[in-house]
Design a protein around this motif. Structure first.
Motif, PDB file in Angstrom:
ATOM      1  N   LEU A 197      37.452  33.562  47.604  1.00  0.00           N
ATOM      2  CA  LEU A 197      37.157  33.308  48.858  1.00  0.00           C
ATOM      3  C   LEU A 197      35.680  33.388  49.464  1.00  0.00           C
ATOM      4  N   LYS A 198      35.025  33.643  48.568  1.00  0.00           N
ATOM      5  CA  LYS A 198      33.360  33.818  48.746  1.00  0.00           C
ATOM      6  C   LYS A 198      32.992  32.129  48.811  1.00  0.00           C
ATOM      7  N   SER A 199      33.557  31.176  48.337  1.00  0.00           N
ATOM      8  CA  SER A 199      33.148  29.795  48.345  1.00  0.00           C
ATOM      9  C   SER A 199      34.178  28.891  49.100  1.00  0.00           C
ATOM     10  N   PHE A 200      35.406  29.231  48.631  1.00  0.00           N
ATOM     11  CA  PHE A 200      36.473  28.282  49.298  1.00  0.00           C
ATOM     12  C   PHE A 200      37.174  29.067  50.603  1.00  0.00           C
ATOM     13  N   SER A 201      37.465  28.200  51.359  1.00  0.00           N
ATOM     14  CA  SER A 201      38.234  28.447  52.503  1.00  0.00           C
ATOM     15  C   SER A 201      39.737  29.327  52.052  1.00  0.00           C
ATOM     16  N   PRO A 202      40.529  29.989  52.970  1.00  0.00           N
ATOM     17  CA  PRO A 202      41.746  30.465  52.554  1.00  0.00           C
ATOM     18  C   PRO A 202      42.712  29.262  52.301  1.00  0.00           C
ATOM     19  N   TYR A 237      50.449  39.035  58.051  1.00  0.00           N
ATOM     20  CA  TYR A 237      50.674  37.783  57.171  1.00  0.00           C
ATOM     21  C   TYR A 237      51.218  38.364  55.855  1.00  0.00           C
ATOM     22  N   ILE A 238      50.661  39.735  55.312  1.00  0.00           N
ATOM     23  CA  ILE A 238      51.337  40.231  53.946  1.00  0.00           C
ATOM     24  C   ILE A 238      52.718  40.423  54.207  1.00  0.00           C
ATOM     25  N   VAL A 239      52.922  41.120  55.264  1.00  0.00           N
ATOM     26  CA  VAL A 239      54.396  41.634  55.774  1.00  0.00           C
ATOM     27  C   VAL A 239      55.409  40.269  55.691  1.00  0.00           C
ATOM     28  N   LEU A 240      54.907  39.288  56.342  1.00  0.00           N
ATOM     29  CA  LEU A 240      55.550  37.986  55.996  1.00  0.00           C
ATOM     30  C   LEU A 240      55.971  37.703  54.740  1.00  0.00           C
ATOM     31  N   ALA A 262      51.268  32.543  49.041  1.00  0.00           N
ATOM     32  CA  ALA A 262      49.828  32.244  48.434  1.00  0.00           C
ATOM     33  C   ALA A 262      48.952  32.117  49.423  1.00  0.00           C
ATOM     34  N   PHE A 263      49.245  31.312  50.682  1.00  0.00           N
ATOM     35  CA  PHE A 263      48.272  30.929  51.577  1.00  0.00           C
ATOM     36  C   PHE A 263      48.394  32.003  52.720  1.00  0.00           C
ATOM     37  N   LEU A 264      49.315  32.899  52.812  1.00  0.00           N
ATOM     38  CA  LEU A 264      49.423  34.061  53.497  1.00  0.00           C
ATOM     39  C   LEU A 264      48.727  35.276  53.031  1.00  0.00           C
ATOM     40  N   PHE A 265      48.593  35.339  51.919  1.00  0.00           N
ATOM     41  CA  PHE A 265      47.876  36.401  51.328  1.00  0.00           C
ATOM     42  C   PHE A 265      46.195  35.933  51.356  1.00  0.00           C
ATOM     43  N   LEU A 304      50.265  47.107  50.860  1.00  0.00           N
ATOM     44  CA  LEU A 304      51.284  46.369  51.537  1.00  0.00           C
ATOM     45  C   LEU A 304      52.242  45.586  50.992  1.00  0.00           C
ATOM     46  N   ASN A 305      51.701  45.024  49.736  1.00  0.00           N
ATOM     47  CA  ASN A 305      52.927  44.263  48.932  1.00  0.00           C
ATOM     48  C   ASN A 305      53.997  45.427  48.616  1.00  0.00           C
ATOM     49  N   SER A 306      53.865  46.512  48.538  1.00  0.00           N
ATOM     50  CA  SER A 306      54.865  47.250  48.338  1.00  0.00           C
ATOM     51  C   SER A 306      56.014  47.221  49.170  1.00  0.00           C
TER      52      SER A 306
END
Length: 296
Positions: free
Chosen positions: A31-36, A156-159, A82-85, A100-102
């Protein structure tokens, strides 16, 4: 079969936990160079390309009645998470994202009971409770792990964990006749072209503004090929030879590796961290136990 041996399943759980526990750091780097949006699309696209030889080989295995389940496994189980994370990690720490992934096993058990008439063991419920307590303890354990750091982006991670639960149950219930390799390669065959098309709608020229973008692309390539393609092959194979909840319990071990990455980054580990890790591993053991009467 080797997949049905308890020790081998636990080994795969640990390997998956290490891979996915490391993936949150790779997301931050990318994410330092690319958008989410770009990072999420690249992750799926590179994973799809890595799996393409297997996808082509297994095309003949697709049956008309499997199409819906494969689309759910692809889009609900991989594409959207992938996009949500990626979106979530623009505002929360990678270690917290791993913790939170747990929540995944909790939703896996709930979805299974509500929509797939999955029986459950009371020891399984106890294991889920212990694992969740351990993961919560890690969040509260100080030195960067405060509950107050959670903001709206955490949802977003919960979803995403809800999506994982839907996919895991769908694979277990509807695709038991397909191997983990077949489920993974065929599901990614559908989402790869969508990721590529979406990637071209983003501003790729802006990426070149950061001279370190090749390093960040390498991080996303590792995330896609190892953290997604290889990991999903292992995960879908594990789902086929164990219960959906037991397979999803890998997400309880992920916070342990998130903590370890934190230590390498200069963070401290306390006795409370170790106690929480013990709770998590105890929970995983109870979830995977057999021979206890199931309750409908």
């Amino acid at each position: 079969m080797v997949w049905e041996k308890r020790g081998f399943q636990m080994t795969i759980l640990m390997v998956l936990a290490f891979i996915w526990g490391s993936s949150f750091i790779l997301m931050k780097i990318g994410l330092k160079s690319f958008s989410p949006e770009q990072a999420g699309a690249l992750r799926i696209l590179l994973a799809s390309l890595a799996l393409l030889p297997l996808s082509i080989r297994n095309l003949k295995s697709i049956r008309k009645e499997d199409l819906k389940s494969l689309l759910i496994a692809g889009f609900i189980g991989s594409f959207f998470p992938a996009f949500l994370f990626m979106k979530a990690e623009t505002q929360i720490d990678s270690s917290l994202a791993g913790m939170l992934n747990s929540l995944t096993p909790v939703f896996t058990l709930i979805v299974g009971m509500l929509f797939h008439k999955t029986g459950f063991r009371w020891l399984q419920v106890l294991g889920l409770s212990l694992g969740l307590a351990g993961a919560t303890g890690l969040i509260l354990a100080g030195d960067g792990f405060h509950l107050g750091t959670v903001n709206s982006y955490a949802f977003y991670i919960v979803l995403a964990t809800c999506f994982y639960a839907i996919s895991i149950n769908q694979i277990k219930a509807k695709l038991p006749h397909l191997s983990g390799i077949q489920v993974t390669s065929l599901s990614f065959l559908f989402i790869g072209p969508v990721a590529l098309a979406y990637l071209f709608t983003t501003n790729l020229q802006a990426v070149a503004a950061n001279p370190s973008w090749p390093v960040h692309l390498l991080a996303l390539a590792t995330l896609g090929i190892v953290g997604t393609a290889l990991a999903m092959l292992l995960m879908n194979s594990l789902i086929r030879h164990s219960s959906a909840v037991a397979a999803s319990s890998v997400t309880y071990i992920i916070p342990i590796f998130a903590i370890m990455w934190g230590v390498l980054d200069g963070e401290k580990i306390t006795l409370l961290h170790l106690a929480c890790m013990g709770l998590i591993l105890t929970g995983v053991y109870l979830i995977s136990r057999k021979g206890v009467k199931k309750t409908a």
